[in-house]
Every structure is written in structure tokens, then in C-alpha cells.
Design a protein around this motif. Structure first.
Motif, mmCIF file in Angstrom:
data_model
loop_
_atom_site.group_PDB
_atom_site.id
_atom_site.type_symbol
_atom_site.label_atom_id
_atom_site.label_comp_id
_atom_site.label_asym_id
_atom_site.label_seq_id
_atom_site.Cartn_x
_atom_site.Cartn_y
_atom_site.Cartn_z
ATOM 1 N N LEU A 31 22.653 32.391 36.144
ATOM 2 C CA LEU A 31 24.010 32.881 35.896
ATOM 3 C C LEU A 31 24.590 33.564 37.134
ATOM 4 C CD1 LEU A 31 23.595 34.331 32.282
ATOM 5 C CD2 LEU A 31 24.579 32.133 32.963
ATOM 6 N N LEU B 38 24.711 26.918 27.076
ATOM 7 C CA LEU B 38 23.440 27.613 27.153
ATOM 8 C C LEU B 38 22.421 27.025 26.182
ATOM 9 C CD1 LEU B 38 24.340 31.410 27.511
ATOM 10 C CD2 LEU B 38 23.129 29.963 29.155
ATOM 11 N N THR C 277 30.975 25.465 34.456
ATOM 12 C CA THR C 277 31.907 26.561 34.750
ATOM 13 C C THR C 277 33.084 26.061 35.571
ATOM 14 O OG1 THR C 277 30.018 28.084 34.771
ATOM 15 C CG2 THR C 277 32.088 28.873 35.714
ATOM 16 N N SER D 121 34.354 31.342 29.305
ATOM 17 C CA SER D 121 33.025 31.703 28.808
ATOM 18 C C SER D 121 32.606 30.884 27.596
ATOM 19 C CB SER D 121 32.983 33.189 28.449
ATOM 20 O OG SER D 121 33.829 33.470 27.344
ATOM 21 N N SER E 157 25.065 24.523 35.225
ATOM 22 C CA SER E 157 25.993 25.540 34.718
ATOM 23 C C SER E 157 27.165 25.755 35.670
ATOM 24 C CB SER E 157 25.250 26.857 34.483
ATOM 25 O OG SER E 157 24.747 27.380 35.692
ATOM 26 N N LEU F 230 27.560 30.858 37.944
ATOM 27 C CA LEU F 230 28.881 31.228 37.434
ATOM 28 C C LEU F 230 29.886 31.549 38.542
ATOM 29 C CD1 LEU F 230 28.126 33.316 34.216
ATOM 30 C CD2 LEU F 230 28.404 30.853 34.496
#
Length: 312
Positions: free
Chosen positions: A115, A240, A197, A233, A193, A119
Motif C-alpha cells: 500500500l 484487496l 489505483t 478507495s 494495486s 497507492l
């Protein structure tokens, strides 16, 4: 909410029965003499003999029909007893408790690192979609995701342990031993991820409500935290759940590669030693953990969704 929780409990029960039956059947189908493998795990390969294997076979009832042993394990499962290890003789629950804690530390560290890495890079790429940073990150994400965890782990060992001498190559005991296995898992997770994002950020930035916030004259540094971050988010948290499956799969490989004393490492050793209760217990814990974490992701997603989600 009550219906959803009951659904998750039924799902956990189905996972327990399926994992137990499949692991038992697959262990029985492996080639070789199970009694010899268990005797070797107890006494060592140099000391194992025909008499030792025969004694183990008689002690554990390995000459009995398989359905008898499976039925006994299922009954123990109903009474919340996972049995005893065929090799060490210790309760499976006691052995898994320590190993599960080590795996949780590794998994939590990997998710946190992924993360931290994925992110911010994904948000920067999404706010300037199609730019140079976006293209560079796309190439990096494809390369990292294409590399199997054991290849990525070996590369990190070669660079940071053998070439630079900054980190230990394997083992456990202090924080330095956690860095390379956690980073191995985190890079693969961050590769995906960051793209999730990026896509979510680009969609939010191009949306009418985001453009309206700009028209009102709000500074850019205020628009994204107030009007974009929560919308970004939702798909990230949803993904996840998929990452958790990748993480559980990667834990088995990475723990074995780095000799990390977690549940994945224990599972590999139990398979080699034909320790059926340990295999069933380890696989059961991993399966139930996946169900529990997915339920947690659904709850968090329902709370974050600006449109008002529901736990299903």
C-alpha cells in the motif's frame, strides 16, 4: 447483517469440509510409503528402517481404510480438535499457533509495504494519465507481476544480501530477516494495486463532479482529498480481496525460500513428511483466514462506498 454473517459462517463450514477432504485424499494419492516418510521425519533418513516403518504403520493405523481416518478427522473437527502431528506427536493447534503468528506478521508487513508503494504511485499516474510516469509505471508493473515470487525473491537476495550485504538472505530472529520476504510479496501486490489505483484515480479525475469542484475554484490540493480519495478507495479496497488470494499463494513459496517459520513453510514440510493432520490443519487455517479477511474487506468496502453499500 445477520443474514450476511450466517452466509459467511456457512461458507467457512463448506471450506473446512472441502479442504479437509481434498487434502486427505491428495496426501493418500501421493506415491511412496507414507509410513516410511513419517518414520524418516521422526528419526531421520539415516536411521529409518523397515522395522521402524512397520512400527509407525501399526501405531498410526495406516493399514486401515482411508475413510476411517477421514471420518475420525471430521469428528475431531466438529469438536474443534485438529488432532496431533504424526511426526512430532504434538497437538496440531499448538504447532500452528506459533506458525500462524509468524505468517500474520509477514502478510501484514507485505500488505502495508504494497500500500505504501502502490497507492501513491497509482494516484500520481492516474492524475496524469498517459504521461511519462504513467507509461514507466505500466512497464514496471507488467514486469513485476510477470515474475514468479521465487524468482523475484532470488533477485532480491542476489542484490541486497549477496552483492550489497545489506540484508540477511534467510532465517528469522530480528527485524532484518523480515525485510526481503515482505518486500518480495509486496512488490508483486503493489504492481497490481498501483494499476487499480491508477485506473480509479483517472476515472474520478475525469468525472463530472470532479470537474464541477474545479469550476467552483477549489484548489487542486483540496479537491482530490475531499472529492476523490473516498471514491478511489472503493475499487482499491474491493481488489484487496483478490490480493489476499495472491498473498496466501505467495506466502507458501516465500516462506520456504527465506526459511521463514510460518504456516506456509510448515505446510511444505508436512507434505514432505506425509504428516496428514498437519497438512489438513495448515490448509484449513489458510482457507478460513481467506474467508475471514474477505468478510472484513466487504465490511470495510460497505463503509467506504459514498453511495451507501451493503455487506453481502
Amino acid at each position: 447483517m445477520i443474514r450476511s454473517l450466517v452466509h459467511r459462517l456457512l461458507q467457512a463450514g463448506f471450506v473446512a469440509l472441502t479442504v479437509g477432504a481434498l487434502t486427505f485424499a491428495l496426501m493418500r494419492l501421493l506415491p511412496g510409503d507414507m509410513a516410511y516418510r513419517i518414520a524418516a521425519g521422526r528419526y531421520g533418513y539415516d536411521l529409518v528402517s523397515t522395522d521402524a516403518a512397520a512400527a509407525v504403520r501399526a501405531e498410526l493405523g495406516l493399514d486401515q481404510p482411508g475413510w476411517t481416518a477421514l471420518g475420525r478427522w471430521l469428528w475431531d473437527l466438529v469438536t474443534l480438535d485438529l488432532g496431533r502431528s504424526l511426526v512430532s506427536g504434538e497437538p496440531v493447534v499448538h504447532e500452528l499457533a506459533h506458525q500462524f503468528g509468524a505468517s500474520l506478521i509477514l502478510a501484514a508487513s507485505a500488505i502495508a509495504l504494497s500500500l505504501i508503494i502502490g497507492l501513491p504511485l497509482g494516484m500520481m499516474a492516474g492524475r496524469r494519465a498517459g504521461g511519462a510516469l504513467d507509461r514507466v509505471l505500466l512497464v514496471a508493473a507488467v514486469v513485476l507481476r510477470a515474475l514468479p515470487p521465487f524468482v523475484l525473491g532470488l533477485l532480491l537476495v542476489l542484490v541486497f544480501a549477496l552483492s550489497l550485504g545489506l540484508m540477511p538472505a534467510a532465517g528469522h530472529g530480528h527485524g532484518g530477516h523480515l525485510v526481503l520476504p515482505a518486500l518480495t510479496l509486496a512488490l508483486g501486490l503493489a504492481a497490481v494495486s498501483s494499476r487499480v489505483t491508477r485506473d480509479a484515480t483517472a476515472e474520478v479525475v475525469a468525472s463530472p463532479f470532479y470537474a464541477f469542484a474545479r469550476l467552483k475554484g477549489l484548489p487542486e490540493r483540496h479537491i482530490f482529498p475531499r472529492h476523490g480519495l473516498r471514491n478511489v478507495s472503493v475499487p482499491v479496497v474491493t481488489y484487496l480481496g483478490v490480493q489476499l488470494a495472491m498473498l496466501i499463494e505467495g506466502v507458501v513459496v516465500v516462506e520456504t525460500l527465506f526459511a521463514w517459520p510460518g504456516i506456509g513453510h510448515a505446510l511444505v514440510h508436512a507434505i514432505v513428511q506425509r504428516d496428514v493432520p498437519m497438512v489438513q490443519g495448515a490448509a484449513l487455517v489458510m482457507g478460513l483466514t481467506f474467508v475471514a479477511l474477505n468478510a472484513g474487506v466487504d465490511l470495510l468496502n460497505a463503509r467506504l462506498d459514498p453511495r451507501g453499500g451493503s455487506f453481502a
